[in-house]
Design an enzyme around this catalytic site. Sequence first.
Site, PDB file in Angstrom:
ATOM      1  CB  SER A 222      -0.921   0.007   1.225  1.00 39.12           C
ATOM      2  OG  SER A 222      -1.666   1.206   1.288  1.00 39.12           O
TER       3      SER A 222
ATOM      4  CD1 TRP B   1      -1.502   1.286  -6.072  1.00 38.35           C
ATOM      5  CD2 TRP B   1      -1.907   3.038  -4.751  1.00 38.35           C
ATOM      6  NE1 TRP B   1      -2.558   1.988  -6.609  1.00 38.35           N
ATOM      7  CE2 TRP B   1      -2.821   3.064  -5.822  1.00 38.35           C
ATOM      8  CE3 TRP B   1      -1.966   4.039  -3.784  1.00 38.35           C
ATOM      9  CZ2 TRP B   1      -3.794   4.057  -5.938  1.00 38.35           C
ATOM     10  CZ3 TRP B   1      -2.923   5.038  -3.913  1.00 38.35           C
ATOM     11  CH2 TRP B   1      -3.825   5.036  -4.980  1.00 38.35           C
ATOM     12  CG  HIS B   2      -0.033   5.912  -1.185  1.00 36.98           C
ATOM     13  ND1 HIS B   2      -0.423   4.724  -0.622  1.00 36.98           N
ATOM     14  CD2 HIS B   2      -1.094   6.754  -1.066  1.00 36.98           C
ATOM     15  CE1 HIS B   2      -1.662   4.844  -0.171  1.00 36.98           C
ATOM     16  NE2 HIS B   2      -2.093   6.054  -0.434  1.00 36.98           N
ATOM     17  N   GLY B   3       3.657   5.834  -4.117  1.00 35.08           N
ATOM     18  CA  GLY B   3       4.682   6.589  -4.817  1.00 35.08           C
ATOM     19  C   GLY B   3       6.040   5.933  -4.781  1.00 35.08           C
TER      20      GLY B   3
ATOM     21  CG  PHE C 192      -0.339   9.051  -5.068  1.00 36.89           C
ATOM     22  CD1 PHE C 192       1.031   9.253  -5.026  1.00 36.89           C
ATOM     23  CD2 PHE C 192      -1.118   9.577  -4.059  1.00 36.89           C
ATOM     24  CE1 PHE C 192       1.604   9.958  -3.984  1.00 36.89           C
ATOM     25  CE2 PHE C 192      -0.556  10.267  -3.007  1.00 36.89           C
ATOM     26  CZ  PHE C 192       0.810  10.465  -2.975  1.00 36.89           C
TER      27      PHE C 192
END
Length: 480
Positions: free
Chosen positions: A322, A325-327, A480
């Site tokens: 997670s 996934w954000h960056g 994102f």
Amino acid sequence: MLFNSYEYLIFLPLVFLCYWFVVNRNLKLQNFFIVCASYFFYGLWDWRFLSLIIFSTLVDFSIGLLLNHENRPSRRKLYLWTSIVVNLGFLGFFKYYNFFIDSFVDLFNLFGIQIQGSSLNIILPVGISFYTFQTLSYTIDVYKRNLEPTKDVMAFAAFVSFFPQLVAGPIERATNLLPQFYRPRTFDYDKAKDGLRQILWGLFKKIVIADNCATYANIIFNNSEEYSGSTLFMGAFFFAFQIYGDFSGYSDIAIGTSRLFGIDLKRNFAYPYFSRDMAEFWRRWHISLSTWFRDYLYIPLGGSKGGTRMKIRNTFAIFLVSGFWHGANWTFIVWGLLNALYFLPLMLSGKNRKNTDLVAEGRLLPSFTEIGQMLATFSLTVLAWIFFRANSVSHAMEYLSDIFTTKLFAVPEVFSIRAFAFILVLIGFEWFNRSKLHPLEVNEDAKATFDIKRWVLYFILIFSIIMFNGEQQQFIYFQF
């Protein structure tokens, strides 16, 4: 095109009028119009990246049809992995290529081995993380036989590209959104009114709360070495409400806009800062992403059914992925790791499902215990947000160490009474309406009556948006 821009103020009514008064007699034409409007909306960012959406749409549509006519397990797995590799391949290249190259070089340099890595000047396509996960969920559900594959390419294209949620979610499941493009849609006046209310509340959160908080959060984070611990804490505090107002505001506008077109999207935020523990927070924050990882990663890994070692492994896996996934930055990975550490004790003690009800349900005010629980959860969240906002892990560590000094209780050098006052208004208004899907939702009994107090409130919110708007900021989750 930003939701809080004059361009969108022109775009939305034009699309609405054409949708209901020009192409409303033919479902396929209506879906085609939605696709064209969505491609135009997205193409204004960079028309070149429309090819990615179109290619991803055609790949997953075709794989869905292939899965429908194939019963051999080996072939079905091949088709599934083709979709995964294509979708995650594009996501990995555009979002993570330079991160992996730079990290690889840094790792060798750490051991005294000098190597050269060639990074590329790659432009990140806006919203790629969102529509990639949306199309992946379709293929996975078809593979698991949880969903019948569609034969209507235009309905599928509308599902992938639907403009209100295309750029920053909610991440919709095909089982919820796709069937809505099969059915004829008729204008629902009550649904449209509720959509407008939710749009208004989302604009208030974005323009009045988030953009005002952003001004001071940016000043403090960008010059953190100059300020005392109390000011640094206020910077983290303002960022916590910036990201909440920004992201949940986007979700409110997206959900409200969808209702104008007769489409229902899933709820994405449920007053997360009223959570009594971190498990409850993650059930209320970015719900569409949390449930995506739960259903397509955590449960397939074994969920919470295995032994302690498996539970720990799966918890760290879901939070680290997670974060990633954000960056493409180690700050997001550390942010995910920190949230895993917050969540783990609750899961191991079996208390992660303890607070599933509405806080202080049936009561005007929370108990002292609930106040303490909410403050503790919010404080942990604010500390984690420092890693999310910081430029690097070292910056975040220095920021944290500078907070916890003797000057933590000094008078902050940077503070905004206006931003703080609006935060208090937000907290109070959401608290007294926490049983509703959004604070401006009108109860069934009140729909048939004209309530002057509600209209006064609407005008106050509109006045605040016009008069107290901060410097316009791009939505945080566009990156994102």
